[in-house]
Design an enzyme around this catalytic site. Sequence first.
Site, PDB file in Angstrom:
ATOM      1  CG  ASP A  15      64.176  34.742 -68.945  1.00 16.41           C
ATOM      2  OD1 ASP A  15      63.302  35.067 -68.243  1.00 16.41           O
ATOM      3  OD2 ASP A  15      65.099  35.019 -68.669  1.00 16.41           O
ATOM      4  CG  ASN A  63      60.059  30.824 -60.562  1.00 13.93           C
ATOM      5  OD1 ASN A  63      59.940  30.014 -61.668  1.00 13.93           O
ATOM      6  ND2 ASN A  63      61.102  31.876 -60.737  1.00 13.93           N
TER       7      ASN A  63
END
Length: 226
Positions: A15, A63
């Site tokens: 991340d 996503n």
Amino acid sequence: MAEKNYPRHVAIIMDGNGRWAKRKHLPRAMGHRQGGEAVRRAVQAAETLELECLTLYAFSSENWKREESEISDLMGLMRRFIEANLKDMIERGVRLKLIGDYKAFAPDIVTKLEDALERTKDGTRTLAVALNYGSQQELARAAGLAALEGEVTPETIEKHLYTADLPPLDLLIRTSGEVRLSNFLLWQAAYAEMLFVDVLWPDFGEDHLREACEEFARRERRYGGR
Ligand code: FPP
């Protein structure tokens, strides 16, 4: 030399690519590109640290909600990553494993991925890449398959998880300082150690992975016992 008490299986929620780019006043795509470099470094570091399996969260089933241009950047990166690293993976004995519903990707990527699966199948260490992966979806699928076979128990569910042939997850790392699992390996994390590190993914390198393994080695795992 194998390091004592190092984890066998480490998973990473990579991340912070976007924040890395923002801090440098660069487009998000540059953050992902540097994230791809960090993937390459992590795979090499996993070899140096003699991990049996490294699992990376590259694209979640959520996503798809990102902007089309960003999805397309990530897909481009995926294509280039396979092209640039496949030979090296074969030479280094790295077996590619995919977790998630990767068949939803563009046909040319699916073909490249399946070619890579075939050509790396004799590798002795595993790089598992989560593509279009969601842990709740994985669990629903596994429970459904177990039910079809007649019995839903922890053992029969586990048998149908994408990760069934991987060593148990020892250590789950998330970069960027965020402290959540984001639908990643919920079942597999039941007894894993967790580490949330304050480093943005594009800055993550071998030393961070080594420190994480050392932190793991210091922790005492009791699996619910005393
Ligand atoms: C999180 O950063 C990262 C991703 C959503 C994608 C991870 C992909 C890569 C590291 C590169 C491609 C992978 C391979 C295997 C070639 P973010 O965009 O959520 O960062 P932010 O939270 O700072 O915006």
